[in-house]
Motif scaffolding. Structure first.
Motif, mmCIF file in Angstrom:
data_model
loop_
_atom_site.group_PDB
_atom_site.id
_atom_site.type_symbol
_atom_site.label_atom_id
_atom_site.label_comp_id
_atom_site.label_asym_id
_atom_site.label_seq_id
_atom_site.Cartn_x
_atom_site.Cartn_y
_atom_site.Cartn_z
ATOM 1 N N GLU A 122 94.262 102.542 19.152
ATOM 2 C CA GLU A 122 95.130 103.543 18.529
ATOM 3 C C GLU A 122 94.304 104.328 17.513
ATOM 4 O O GLU A 122 93.429 103.782 16.854
ATOM 5 N N ARG A 123 94.600 105.609 17.394
ATOM 6 C CA ARG A 123 93.878 106.473 16.453
ATOM 7 C C ARG A 123 94.517 106.412 15.065
ATOM 8 O O ARG A 123 95.716 106.164 14.922
ATOM 9 N N THR A 124 93.715 106.644 14.061
ATOM 10 C CA THR A 124 94.243 106.743 12.700
ATOM 11 C C THR A 124 93.543 107.882 11.978
ATOM 12 O O THR A 124 92.341 108.098 12.153
ATOM 13 N N GLU A 125 94.300 108.618 11.186
ATOM 14 C CA GLU A 125 93.734 109.680 10.346
ATOM 15 C C GLU A 125 93.870 109.321 8.872
ATOM 16 O O GLU A 125 93.650 110.160 7.993
ATOM 17 N N ALA A 126 94.251 108.065 8.601
ATOM 18 C CA ALA A 126 94.462 107.653 7.209
ATOM 19 C C ALA A 126 93.145 107.608 6.441
ATOM 20 O O ALA A 126 92.106 107.255 6.981
ATOM 21 N N ARG A 127 93.228 107.964 5.181
ATOM 22 C CA ARG A 127 92.066 107.855 4.284
ATOM 23 C C ARG A 127 92.053 106.444 3.700
ATOM 24 O O ARG A 127 93.102 105.882 3.375
ATOM 25 N N VAL A 128 90.872 105.872 3.546
ATOM 26 C CA VAL A 128 90.750 104.527 2.988
ATOM 27 C C VAL A 128 90.147 104.599 1.586
ATOM 28 O O VAL A 128 89.073 105.162 1.380
ATOM 29 N N ILE A 129 90.889 104.041 0.628
ATOM 30 C CA ILE A 129 90.363 103.825 -0.719
ATOM 31 C C ILE A 129 90.394 102.322 -0.942
ATOM 32 O O ILE A 129 91.427 101.677 -0.748
ATOM 33 N N ALA A 130 89.254 101.748 -1.301
ATOM 34 C CA ALA A 130 89.161 100.302 -1.480
ATOM 35 C C ALA A 130 88.867 99.976 -2.939
ATOM 36 O O ALA A 130 88.347 100.817 -3.692
ATOM 37 N N ALA A 131 89.216 98.759 -3.343
ATOM 38 C CA ALA A 131 88.965 98.330 -4.717
ATOM 39 C C ALA A 131 88.577 96.860 -4.743
ATOM 40 O O ALA A 131 88.970 96.088 -3.854
ATOM 41 N N THR A 132 87.820 96.481 -5.748
ATOM 42 C CA THR A 132 87.421 95.082 -5.899
ATOM 43 C C THR A 132 86.996 94.808 -7.327
ATOM 44 O O THR A 132 86.542 95.705 -8.038
ATOM 45 N N HIS A 133 87.182 93.546 -7.744
ATOM 46 C CA HIS A 133 86.629 93.112 -9.035
ATOM 47 C C HIS A 133 85.396 92.246 -8.795
ATOM 48 O O HIS A 133 84.765 91.776 -9.734
ATOM 49 N N ARG A 134 85.046 92.042 -7.529
ATOM 50 C CA ARG A 134 83.897 91.208 -7.174
ATOM 51 C C ARG A 134 82.572 91.964 -7.310
ATOM 52 O O ARG A 134 82.535 93.187 -7.203
ATOM 53 N N ASP A 135 81.491 91.196 -7.489
ATOM 54 C CA ASP A 135 80.147 91.748 -7.449
ATOM 55 C C ASP A 135 79.744 91.811 -5.978
ATOM 56 O O ASP A 135 79.287 90.820 -5.407
ATOM 57 N N LEU A 136 79.949 92.964 -5.340
ATOM 58 C CA LEU A 136 79.711 93.074 -3.901
ATOM 59 C C LEU A 136 78.239 92.901 -3.547
ATOM 60 O O LEU A 136 77.918 92.350 -2.490
ATOM 61 N N GLU A 137 77.354 93.357 -4.420
ATOM 62 C CA GLU A 137 75.932 93.188 -4.137
ATOM 63 C C GLU A 137 75.569 91.706 -4.052
ATOM 64 O O GLU A 137 74.791 91.289 -3.179
ATOM 65 N N ASP A 138 76.168 90.904 -4.932
ATOM 66 C CA ASP A 138 75.928 89.465 -4.910
ATOM 67 C C ASP A 138 76.505 88.844 -3.634
ATOM 68 O O ASP A 138 75.884 87.972 -3.014
ATOM 69 N N ARG A 139 77.682 89.328 -3.231
ATOM 70 C CA ARG A 139 78.313 88.784 -2.020
ATOM 71 C C ARG A 139 77.542 89.206 -0.763
ATOM 72 O O ARG A 139 77.506 88.471 0.224
ATOM 73 N N ILE A 140 76.943 90.385 -0.793
ATOM 74 C CA ILE A 140 76.087 90.799 0.328
ATOM 75 C C ILE A 140 74.886 89.858 0.421
ATOM 76 O O ILE A 140 74.518 89.385 1.502
#
Length: 314
Positions: A143-161
Motif C-alpha cells: 500500500e502507498r503512503t504519502e504521510a510525513r514522518v517526524i520521529a522523536a527519542t530521548h535515547r543516544d542513537l549513536e550509542d545504540r548504533i
C-alpha cells in the motif's frame, strides 16, 4: 481541528531562550516542506509540541496528525498498529484493520521513542521511508503512503548504533533535519513566562479565572531541578490551579519537595537520592502512576518495583 491548530501557531510558542528561538525558526522552515525530522531531547521536554507545531503550520495542517508512542505496543502489535493487518494474519485478527499510516493520508505520523524499537521494525520503517509503501501484516500487496514522518527519542542513537540496537541507515533517513530540545533546567529564564502560559491554559480547561503566581512560588520553581522537564511543570501547575482557593498560587500549592543543601558530613547514597527523586516525581505527578512512569522514562512494572523497594505509596 481549527481550535487545536491555533494552539500551535508560531506566535503561540513560548520561550525566549536563544536555542528555543532557533527551534521556532526551524519549525517555520520545516512547515514549508515535507522533510523527515528527528526531534531529540529528554523525556518531558516538549518534543511532541514541536512536532505538532511543524504539522499545524504546514500546508497540510487540515490532514491528520497521528502520534504513536512506540513503547506503548509490543513489537508485533506496533507493526499492526502502524501498517494494519489483514483478516487471519494472526490469532484475534477477525477482520481487516487499517493502520495509522493509512489513516494519516497526507498528514503526519509522529513516532515517539523510535529509539526503543526492534531492528525488525526498523527494517520495515526504513522501507516506508525509502519507497513510500508498506505491506499490512499478513498482506500480499503493498500500500502507498504519502504521510510525513517526524520521529522523536530521548535515547543516544549513536550509542545504540554502536551496540547494534539501531540501524544506521534508518538513522540517516530519519535525521534529514535534527532538532534538539533543551531540558527545562538549562533554560530557566523561560520558566516564569512558561509557567504563566501553563496556568492560563490549565485555567481555561478548568473554566476558572487564572490565579496569579506568587513570588515565593516562582522562587521555589526557580530552585527546583525539574527532572521531568515541561511535562513535570505542567503537572505541578495543574495541581496548583486546582488547589489554589483564592486567586494566588502559593509555594505550598506546588507540592515541590524541598531538598536541603548537602553538608560534607552527610553525602546521600545513590539509593537515598533515587528514593528522594522518586518521591518528588510521584508528588509532581499528583500520585498518578502512569504520568510518573512517563516522567521517569520507566515502565509501569518497574515503577511499581521501585515503589515497593522504597516503601512508597500514592
Amino acid at each position: 481541528a481549527e481550535e487545536e491548530a491555533s494552539g500551535y501557531r508560531l506566535d503561540e510558542l513560548v520561550g525566549h531562550d536563544p536555542r528555543m528561538i532557533e527551534i521556532y525558526k526551524l519549525v517555520g522552515q520545516l512547515a514549508a516542506n515535507r522533510a523527515n525530522v528527528l526531534i531529540r531531547g529528554e523525556t518531558g521536554t516538549g518534543k511532541e509540541v514541536v512536532a505538532r507545531a511543524i504539522h499545524f503550520n504546514s500546508p497540510d495542517a487540515a490532514e491528520p496528525f497521528i502520534p504513536v508512542n512506540c513503547t506503548s505496543f509490543a513489537p508485533t502489535l506496533l507493526e499492526s498498529e502502524l501498517f494494519g493487518h489483514v483478516k487471519g494474519a494472526f490469532t484475534g485478527a477477525v477482520s481487516d484493520h487499517r493502520g495509522r499510516f493509512a489513516l494519516a493520508g497526507c498528514g503526519t505520523i509522529f513516532l515517539d521513542e523510535v529509539g526503543d524499537t526492534t531492528p525488525e521494525f526498523q527494517s520495515r520503517l526504513l522501507r516506508v521511508l525509502e519507497d513510500h509503501e508498506y505491506y499490512p501484516v499478513g498482506g500480499e500487496h503493498p500500500e502507498r503512503t504519502e504521510a510525513r514522518v517526524i520521529a522523536a527519542t530521548h535515547r543516544d542513537l549513536e550509542d545504540r548504533i554502536g551496540s547494534g540496537k539501531f540501524r544506521e541507515d534508518l538513522y540517516y533517513r530519519l535525521r534529514v533535519v535534527e532538532i534538539t530540545v533543551p531540558p527545562l533546567r538549562e533554560r530557566l529564564e523561560d520558566l516564569s513566562v512558561l509557567a504563566e502560559h501553563l496556568v492560563r491554559k490549565t485555567s481555561e480547561q478548568l473554566h476558572r479565572e487564572a490565579p496569579i503566581l506568587s513570588e515565593e512560588a516562582l522562587d521555589a520553581m526557580a530552585r527546583h531541578p525539574w527532572p521531568g522537564n515541561v511535562r513535570e511543570l505542567e503537572n505541578c501547575l495543574t495541581r496548583a490551579v486546582v488547589l489554589a482557593t483564592g486567586n494566588v498560587i502559593r509555594k505550598d500549592h506546588l507540592g515541590l519537595a524541598t531538598v536541603p543543601p548537602e553538608s560534607p558530613a552527610h553525602l546521600a547514597s545513590l539509593e537515598e537520592m533515587e528514593k528522594e527523586h522518586l518521591a518528588r516525581v510521584l508528588a509532581a505527578a499528583g500520585g498518578h502512576k502512569a504520568r510518573a512512569a512517563e516522567i521517569l522514562g520507566v515502565s509501569r512494572p518497574r515503577l511499581n518495583r521501585l515503589m515497593d523497594k522504597y516503601g512508597l505509596e500514592v
